[in-house]
Motif scaffolding. Structure first.
Motif, PDB file in Angstrom:
ATOM      1  N   THR A 173       4.343   7.140  -5.091  1.00 37.87           N
ATOM      2  CA  THR A 173       3.020   7.285  -4.477  1.00 37.87           C
ATOM      3  C   THR A 173       2.583   5.996  -3.791  1.00 37.87           C
ATOM      4  N   GLU A 174       2.090   6.133  -2.561  1.00 36.71           N
ATOM      5  CA  GLU A 174       1.493   5.008  -1.837  1.00 36.71           C
ATOM      6  C   GLU A 174      -0.024   5.059  -2.026  1.00 36.71           C
ATOM      7  N   TYR A 175      -0.592   3.973  -2.515  1.00 34.46           N
ATOM      8  CA  TYR A 175      -2.034   3.861  -2.708  1.00 34.46           C
ATOM      9  C   TYR A 175      -2.588   2.966  -1.607  1.00 34.46           C
ATOM     10  N   GLY A 176      -3.756   3.352  -1.035  1.00 38.54           N
ATOM     11  CA  GLY A 176      -4.262   2.520   0.047  1.00 38.54           C
ATOM     12  C   GLY A 176      -5.715   2.735   0.393  1.00 38.54           C
ATOM     13  N   LEU A 177      -6.210   1.847   1.253  1.00 42.39           N
ATOM     14  CA  LEU A 177      -7.545   1.917   1.829  1.00 42.39           C
ATOM     15  C   LEU A 177      -7.405   2.045   3.341  1.00 42.39           C
ATOM     16  N   ALA A 178      -8.194   2.954   3.932  1.00 41.55           N
ATOM     17  CA  ALA A 178      -8.159   3.158   5.379  1.00 41.55           C
ATOM     18  C   ALA A 178      -9.468   2.683   6.005  1.00 41.55           C
ATOM     19  N   ALA A 179      -9.470   2.600   7.330  1.00 42.56           N
ATOM     20  CA  ALA A 179     -10.558   1.930   8.050  1.00 42.56           C
ATOM     21  C   ALA A 179     -11.864   2.707   8.058  1.00 42.56           C
ATOM     22  N   LEU A 180     -11.802   4.030   8.045  1.00 40.88           N
ATOM     23  CA  LEU A 180     -13.024   4.837   8.173  1.00 40.88           C
ATOM     24  C   LEU A 180     -13.438   5.348   6.787  1.00 40.88           C
TER      25      LEU A 180
END
Length: 398
Positions: A54-61
């Motif tokens: 699993t890739e965990y992340g934060l996006a711009a919007l």
């Protein structure tokens, strides 16, 4: 303090969204599904890390989040390793549980927040009679600071006029009274005047003239004092509870919030024209929809006035909204996926009656026009609401 409140409320929204998506992630893993990505926000990636598969992340919007589960639809490209773990291959009840995971989490968040507010402060009394019924006759006095009024004695204007505890309020000066707020707003503008109160006492309807007191109140925005009308009527509006009794009270009040939110969702489309008009100078409807921007601003106003109970209850209410909004049976919302799963189940039941085998997964490609339309509509409405929250925001305190 206002900036602190905005920041905390925005963080609360982000945490609520993160936990919503975590509800999908955890239930998917419990049932042996492969979760590819878990992101907060949409658009370009700001940060990400990979743990296991699993890739965990934060996006711009920062307008939501997503949990990418392998094989959510039969048209989803799969690797050979993902194929046996695909969501669409799992039993229908497991798929419903996964799509409901985020909704359940939001409701649990609302219950937990309500519980702690009920124990540590007070919540609107879930056992109170919600009809505009007189719960107590009280004296009236001047306000001495933001939270306190001066001591007083007696029964107040309504008691002197002959109003009784238990009387049901019908109208004031011919205007219908649906809640104590209606009466409060009306009499506040008429210090020292006499109003005609219509009440129902048993099977009898009475018309009672009440000479209002004139008391000093403090404007929460400017801090200036002003004369306000006071009638001396209250009901059992707020209540605090012990740790044990707060549990059923919190469940009951959460249920009441869910019913009110469902009614608000039904009325939601009719309020959009008012939001658009407010961008061009029309008065903003306080009960109308707000975006993350407007909700965070309102949270800032509450913290600025140290109204923490209302702050946390607004966050609880927001979680109820997120839960019920996601239940709307249209793609790309969770409820849309759940509706497809139930369609497959009902369709296959009819096929069994006809002696036929299962019909296979629904072709999501045929649903893409509806999905794109709904996504575009939500985006457009969201932009209008956000613009209104910037140029003509909802103000809780004038």
């Amino acid at each position: 303090m206002g900036i602190l409140g905005v920041t905390i409320f925005a963080l609360g929204i982000a945490v609520s969204i993160a936990l919503h998506e975590a509800g999908h992630l955890v239930t998917a893993r419990v049932f042996g599904m492969r979760v590819r990505r878990y992101f907060i926000g949409f658009g370009p990636t700001l940060w990400s890390t990979k743990r296991g598969h699993t890739e965990y992340g934060l996006a711009a919007l920062p307008f939501g989040g997503f949990c990418d589960i392998a094989g959510m639809t039969a048209t989803d490209p799969l690797t050979a390793e993902e194929l046996p773990l695909a969501m669409y291959k799992k039993p229908w009840w497991q798929r419903v549980a996964v799509m409901s995971g985020g909704i359940v989490v939001n409701i649990l968040i609302a219950i937990v927040i309500t519980y702690f507010v009920a124990v540590l402060a007070a919540i609107p009394n879930p056992y109170a009679d919600r009809t505009p019924r007189v719960g107590e006759l009280s004296c009236t006095s001047d306000q001495v600071d933001a939270e306190n009024v001066a001591d007083c004695t007696g029964t107040g204007p309504a008691g002197r006029a002959g109003v009784h505890v238990g009387d049901e309020l019908i109208a004031v000066d011919g205007q219908r009274v649906d809640s104590f707020y209606d009466l409060r707003d009306y009499v506040m503008e008429r210090p020292g005047e006499t109003v005609n109160l219509e009440v129902r006492r048993g099977r009898e309807e009475l018309s009672i003239p009440v000479a209002l007191d004139s008391v000093q109140r403090i404007d929460p925005t400017s801090g200036q004092t002003f004369a306000a009308g006071a009638i001396g009527l209250t009901n059992d509006a707020m209540a605090s509870f012990g740790p044990l009794e707060a549990a059923p009270a919190s469940l009951r009040f959460t249920g009441q919030m869910m019913r009110a939110t469902a009614e608000g969702l039904v009325a939601f489309p009719g309020k959009i024209p008012g939001v658009v008009a407010s961008i061009f100078g029309a008065e903003r409807d306080v009960s109308g929809p707000v975006s993350v921007i407007g909700a965070s601003r309102a949270g800032g106003e509450l913290v600025e006035r140290s109204m923490w109970e209302m702050f946390w209850m607004m966050l609880a209410s927001l979680n109820i909204f997120l839960a019920l909004f996601n239940l709307v049976p249209l793609p790309p919302l969770d409820g849309g996926h759940i509706a497809v799963i139930f369609f497959e189940k009902i369709r296959d039941a009819f096929r069994r009656v006809r002696g036929l085998g299962p019909g296979g997964p629904v072709n999501y490609e045929k649903l893409m026009p509806v999905t794109y339309f709904m996504a575009s509509l939500l985006l457009v409405v969201g932009v209008f609401v956000m613009v209104a929250d910037v140029v003509n925001p909802v103000r809780l305190f004038g």
